[in-house]
Scaffold this motif. Structure first.
Motif, mmCIF file in Angstrom:
data_model
loop_
_atom_site.group_PDB
_atom_site.id
_atom_site.type_symbol
_atom_site.label_atom_id
_atom_site.label_comp_id
_atom_site.label_asym_id
_atom_site.label_seq_id
_atom_site.Cartn_x
_atom_site.Cartn_y
_atom_site.Cartn_z
ATOM 1 N N ILE A 170 0.802 -1.218 0.000
ATOM 2 C CA ILE A 170 0.000 0.000 0.000
ATOM 3 C C ILE A 170 0.843 1.281 0.000
ATOM 4 N N ASP A 171 2.005 1.219 0.642
ATOM 5 C CA ASP A 171 2.843 2.423 0.709
ATOM 6 C C ASP A 171 3.233 2.912 -0.673
ATOM 7 N N LEU A 189 -6.235 9.876 10.077
ATOM 8 C CA LEU A 189 -5.197 8.936 9.639
ATOM 9 C C LEU A 189 -4.709 9.316 8.249
ATOM 10 N N GLU A 190 -3.513 8.875 7.919
ATOM 11 C CA GLU A 190 -3.089 8.973 6.524
ATOM 12 C C GLU A 190 -3.927 8.010 5.692
ATOM 13 N N LEU A 191 -4.100 8.348 4.432
ATOM 14 C CA LEU A 191 -4.973 7.528 3.592
ATOM 15 C C LEU A 191 -4.523 6.075 3.535
ATOM 16 N N LYS A 196 -5.416 0.415 4.983
ATOM 17 C CA LYS A 196 -4.885 -0.797 5.594
ATOM 18 C C LYS A 196 -5.807 -1.252 6.727
ATOM 19 N N LYS A 197 -6.191 -0.276 7.543
ATOM 20 C CA LYS A 197 -6.980 -0.635 8.724
ATOM 21 C C LYS A 197 -8.424 -0.997 8.401
ATOM 22 N N ILE A 198 -8.933 -0.470 7.322
ATOM 23 C CA ILE A 198 -10.320 -0.799 6.997
ATOM 24 C C ILE A 198 -10.414 -2.252 6.536
ATOM 25 N N HIS A 199 -9.346 -2.736 5.880
ATOM 26 C CA HIS A 199 -9.369 -4.114 5.386
ATOM 27 C C HIS A 199 -8.755 -5.114 6.368
#
Ligand code: ADP
Ligand code: MG
Length: 726
Positions: A170-171, A189-191, A196-199
Motif C-alpha cells: 500500500i505504501d 489517519l493517513e490515507l 490498511k486498517k479498513i481491510h
C-alpha cells in the motif's frame, strides 16, 4: 509490480474467471478493490453465549459441534446440512444450504467460531442459526474479519485473500492528497493507513479511525465540488423577471383552498429569486401531500407572464420522474392555469402532445432531456420528486451547473454583460432531510421547507398486522371496497425468480429494474437466504388476490417492468375507479394522487426504509375519507418491531427519517440512501458533525486557493469521474 490501474485479473489468485465475478461488484482494477469496503466485521474475539442470542441478530458464537448430518430435499435434490451446536450456556441448531463440502470440514466434537444470522423456526418453536462464516478458534488469523457484500461464487474469505497482498504494497500505491496541515488539524489517519486498517483491522479502534478518514474524504470532496459548482454557476446570469403581484394574488384567490403559511413563505422565497438576474438553484422540500405542486406552479406563472419578445413569453419545463406522474401533473396543472391563458404541453416517450414553439410550460419525463430537443425560450426548470430520478438520469441532471440537465446549457448570450443567461432551477423533493444536513450536503442549493400540512388532513390509521389477522385485514378491505373506496397493495418485488429453494438460496438479486430500494443491506446477497423465498411478489400477489381472495373485485397490476403504456393504462383505470385494488411494486411511490383510495397495504414492510413507507402511506388519506395503512412483515426482529411501531406513532416524515437513523445507527444510511443523494460508500450523512467538519475544511481550502494543492486537485478530478456522481 502492481499499480492502482492494474486490471484485477492480474492479481495473484484472480484470473479471468474470477475477474468477471469481481466486475459484477464493480471491481475492475486494484484501486476499485482497495476502495471496496467491508460493510461490517465479524469480531471473533468476542463470541456471544448461545442462550443470549436474539432473533434477527447477526451473531458470533464459539461452539462445539455435537451432531452434524447431511440430507437432500426430494425436489431439486438440494443439500441441507443440519448441526447441533453447543456452548456452556445452551444449544442451537445450525443450518447450511447447498454447501455439502462443509461435511468434510466440520466434524462432530470440534469447536469452531461461527458467524451468522439468528432465525426463528416457527415449526419447532426454537432458534436456529444460518452461519455465513466459520473460523477455527486456533488460527493465527486476526480475530476481526471484514465482511464484504458478496455475490455468487465470491466470498468475503476470497476477497480477504486477494486484498492482503495489495495491502502489503500500500505504501507504494497510495499517495496522500489531503494537505498535511488539514489532516493534522482534523486528526485524521493517513490515507494508506486508513485503507490498511479498513481491510485488516487489529481492533475496533482501527475500524473507527479508518472509517472516519474515509468518510471524511467523501464528504470533503463532495463539499469541495459543490462549492466549486456554486462559484461556477454564479459566473452565469439568469433572466430577472418582473413580479406581477396582482396576478399572483388572482392565482392564489382562484385556488380551491387557502395556502398554508409555509406554502406562502416558500413561494415568496422562490419568487424573490426569480426577480434577480442570478440563476436560482433552490430545493423545495416538503412532506408528501404538503402541496409543493401549487407552489412550483406559481414560479411557472411568473415566467409564463414575462415577455421574451413582442410575440412570446418565457418558457418553463417541468420534469417528472415517471410517465404516470407527468400525466397527472399535466391534468392538474392544466386546470390550475386554465383561467390564466397559459399553454401547457405534455411530452413523454408515449405522449408527444407538446408544441415546443408555442407552449409556455412543457411537462414531461426524461424524454425532455433528449439532446435533439431544445427550448429556445427556456427560463425555468422544475425537477419534481428530484430524488426519484434514476441513477443514470440523475447523472444527466447533475451534469453542467451544479448541475442540472443539459437544459441548463440552453444558454442565451447576453449582449450587454457577456455572460451566459441560463434558466432558473427549482427542485422539489419529499425526502425529509433536516435543514443543517441539507445545507451541507446540497451545499450549492438554497433551501425552502414546507413544514406544515394543509389543514383538515386526517391521520392515516396505521397498524402492524400479525399473520393470524391477515383474513381480518382482507375482510376490512372488502368492506371498504363495498363503500366505494379503493385499495393499494404494495409488494417488494415483481416476481419471485426461480422460486425454489435451491436457486433462491444462491441469493438471487432482486430484480434490478424494480430493485427494492432497500434499507436493509443485511439482505443484500447470499445472506439470509430463506427470506428470498418468502418475498411477496406483485405478480404472485396479484394472482392470489384476483383468484382466491377477491374473485369478485377488479384488481390491477403495476410494476416497473410493464411498458409505459401499460403502466399508464393501469393507473388510469385506477384513477377512474375501474379498478378496486391496485397491486404494485415501489413504482407507485411517487406523488400519485387518488383521493378515493383509503387503504394502503404493504407486504414485506420490513424491507422498506421508514421514509419510503411514509411515502407509500402518503398515497392514501388524500381525500375526505378516513384512511388506513396496514403493514405486513416477515421478520420479527427487534429492529423491525421498533421501526414499524415508529410508523404507528409518528406521522411526520422528518421525524421518521431521524428515527430510522437512530434505530439503525449511523452506519446504515437508512431512508436517506434512497433520496438521490450521492452514493456514499463510507460516510453517513447522519453524522452531522463530520459533515460540518468536511464542509468547513472545504471552505478553507477554497479560500486558500485550490491551485496550491496539486495532489488534491488531481484527486478532485478523479473523484468527479468516479461513481459517486452517477
Ligand atoms: P406534494 O407536496 O406531495 O407534491 P401536492 O402538491 O400533490 O403534494 O398536493 C397534495 C394535495 O393537496 C393536492 O390535491 C393539492 O391540491 C392539495 N393542496 C395543496 N395545497 C393545499 C392547501 N393549502 N390546502 C388544501 N389542500 C391543498
Ligand atoms: Mg408532488
Amino acid at each position: 509490480m502492481i499499480k492502482l490501474k492494474t486490471p484485477i485479473q492480474y492479481l495473484s489468485g484472480v484470473g479471468p474467471k474470477m475477474a468477471k465475478k469481481l466486475q459484477r461488484l464493480g471491481i475492475e482494477n486494484v484501486r476499485d478493490l482497495l476502495f471496496y469496503f467491508p460493510w461490517r466485521y465479524d469480531d471473533f474475539s468476542q463470541p456471544q453465549k448461545i442462550k443470549q442470542l436474539r432473533i434477527g441478530q447477526e451473531a458470533i458464537i464459539k461452539a462445539k459441534i455435537l451432531q452434524i448430518k447431511l440430507s437432500r430435499t426430494r425436489r431439486k435434490w438440494m443439500s441441507i446440512i443440519e448441526a447441533i451446536l453447543a456452548d456452556d450456556s445452551g444449544e442451537i441448531k445450525a443450518i447450511w444450504f447447498n454447501q455439502p463440502f462443509l461435511m468434510k470440514i466440520l466434524k462432530p466434537g470440534d469447536e469452531w467460531l461461527f458467524a451468522g444470522r439468528v432465525n426463528w423456526d416457527f415449526k419447532n418453536k426454537s432458534k436456529t442459526i444460518t452461519p455465513s462464516q466459520y473460523e477455527n478458534p486456533q488460527t493465527q488469523e486476526p480475530m476481526i474479519l471484514p465482511i464484504y457484500s458478496e455475490t455468487e461464487g465470491l466470498t468475503s474469505k476470497y476477497l480477504r485473500k486477494i486484498i492482503k497482498p495489495v495491502i502489503a504494497q500500500i505504501d507504494k500505491l497510495i499517495k496522500e492528497f489531503l494537505p498535511d496541515n488539514l489532516r493534522l488539524q482534523e486528526k485524521l489517519l493517513e490515507l494508506k493507513s486508513a485503507l490498511k486498517k479498513i481491510h485488516c483491522p487489529q481492533n475496533q479502534q482501527d475500524i473507527s479511525k479508518a472509517r472516519e478518514r474515509l468518510a471524511f474524504d467523501e464528504l470533503f470532496l463532495i463539499s469541495l465540488k459543490l462549492l466549486i459548482n456554486k462559484k461556477e454557476l454564479l459566473k452565469n446570469s439568469a433572466t430577472a423577471f418582473k413580479i406581477d403581484t396582482k396576478l399572483l394574488k388572482a392565482f392564489v384567490n382562484n385556488l380551491p383552498f387557502k395556502l398554508t403559511n409555509a406554502q406562502r413563505k416558500s413561494a415568496w422565497e422562490i419568487i424573490k429569486d426569480l426577480s434577480h438576474p442570478v440563476p436560482m438553484n433552490r430545493l423545495l422540500e416538503g412532506d408528501v401531500g404538503s402541496g409543493k405542486t401549487v407552489v412550483a406552479a406559481m414560479a411557472v406563472l411568473v415566467a409564463a407572464k414575462n415577455k421574451y419578445n413582442a410575440n412570446s413569453n418565457w418558457q418553463s419545463v417541468w420534469l417528472a420522474p415517471t410517465e404516470i406522474l407527468a400525466n397527472q401533473h399535466f391534468q392538474n396543472i392544466y386546470k390550475l392555469f386554465k383561467k390564466f391563458q397559459i399553454r401547457v404541453g405534455l411530452l413523454t416517450s408515449a405522449n408527444q402532445k407538446a408544441d415546443l414553439k408555442k407552449d409556455d410550460l412543457i411537462i414531461g419525463t426524461h424524454a425532455l432531456l433528449q439532446k435533439n430537443i431544445s427550448f429556445p425560450r427556456l427560463a425555468l426548470i422544475i425537477v419534481d420528486e428530484q430524488h426519484r430520478f434514476g441513477v443514470k438520469q440523475r447523472a444527466h441532471l447533475r451534469q453542467g451547473y451544479g448541475g442540472q440537465a443539459h437544459l441548463r446549457k440552453s444558454e442565451i448570450r447576453n449582449p450587454k454583460s457577456e455572460r451566459n443567461i441560463i434558466p432558473h432551477l427549482l427542485s422539489l423533493t419529499a425526502t425529509p432531510i433536516p435543514r443543517t444536513l441539507a445545507l451541507s450536503i446540497y451545499g450549492d442549493l438554497n433551501l425552502s421547507i414546507i413544514d406544515e400540512m394543509p389543514p383538515g388532513r386526517q391521520k392515516v390509521i396505521t397498524r402492524v398486522v400479525n399473520p393470524e389477522n391477515r383474513k381480518k385485514a382482507y375482510d376490512f378491505i372488502q368492506g371498504q371496497v363495498k363503500q366505494g373506496r379503493q385499495v393499494f397493495v404494495i409488494c417488494p418485488l415483481i416476481e419471485i425468480q426461480n422460486a425454489n429453494l435451491s436457486d433462491a438460496s444462491i441469493g438471487v438479486r432482486p430484480n434490478a429494474s424494480d430493485k427494492v430500494q432497500n434499507d436493509n443491506s443485511k439482505f443484500k446477497i447470499g445472506q439470509n437466504k430463506l427470506f428470498d423465498i418468502d418475498r411477496k411478489s406483485a405478480v404472485e400477489e396479484y394472482e392470489k388476490l384476483s383468484k382466491n381472495i377477491f374473485p369478485d373485485l377488479k384488481i390491477g397490476l403495476l410494476h416497473g417492468r410493464l411498458k409505459s403504456k401499460e403502466k399508464s393504462a393501469a393507473m388510469k383505470k385506477f384513477q377512474q375507479g375501474k379498478i378496486n385494488i391496485l397491486v404494485s411494486t415501489a413504482v407507485v411511490e411517487v406523488g400519485i394522487d387518488i383521493p378515493n383510495a383509503t387503504v394502503m397495504m404493504i407486504e414485506g414492510a420490513e424491507r422498506f426504509g421508514l421514509a419510503q413507507l411514509h411515502q407509500f402511506r402518503g398515497r392514501v388519506g388524500r381525500g375526505k375519507f378516513q384512511s388506513y395503512c396496514f403493514l405486513f412483515s416477515q421478520s420479527w426482529s427487534k429492529e423491525t418491531k421498533q421501526r414499524l411501531s415508529a410508523m404507528i406513532s409518528c406521522h411526520n416524515g422528518f421525524a421518521l427519517a431521524e428515527k430510522d437513523l437512530q434505530i439503525r445507527g449511523p452506519g446504515e444510511l437508512a431512508g436517506i440512501r434512497q433520496s438521490g443523494l450521492p452514493d456514499l460508500k463510507m460516510a453517513s450523512l447522519s453524522d452531522i458533525i463530520l459533515v460540518k467538519r468536511a464542509r468547513k475544511s472545504a471552505e478553507e481550502i477554497l479560500k486558500n486557493n485550490l491551485e496550491k494543492y496539486p495532489q488534491l486537485k488531481e484527486k478532485l478530478e478523479e473523484f468527479k469521474t468516479e461513481r459517486h456522481w452517477e
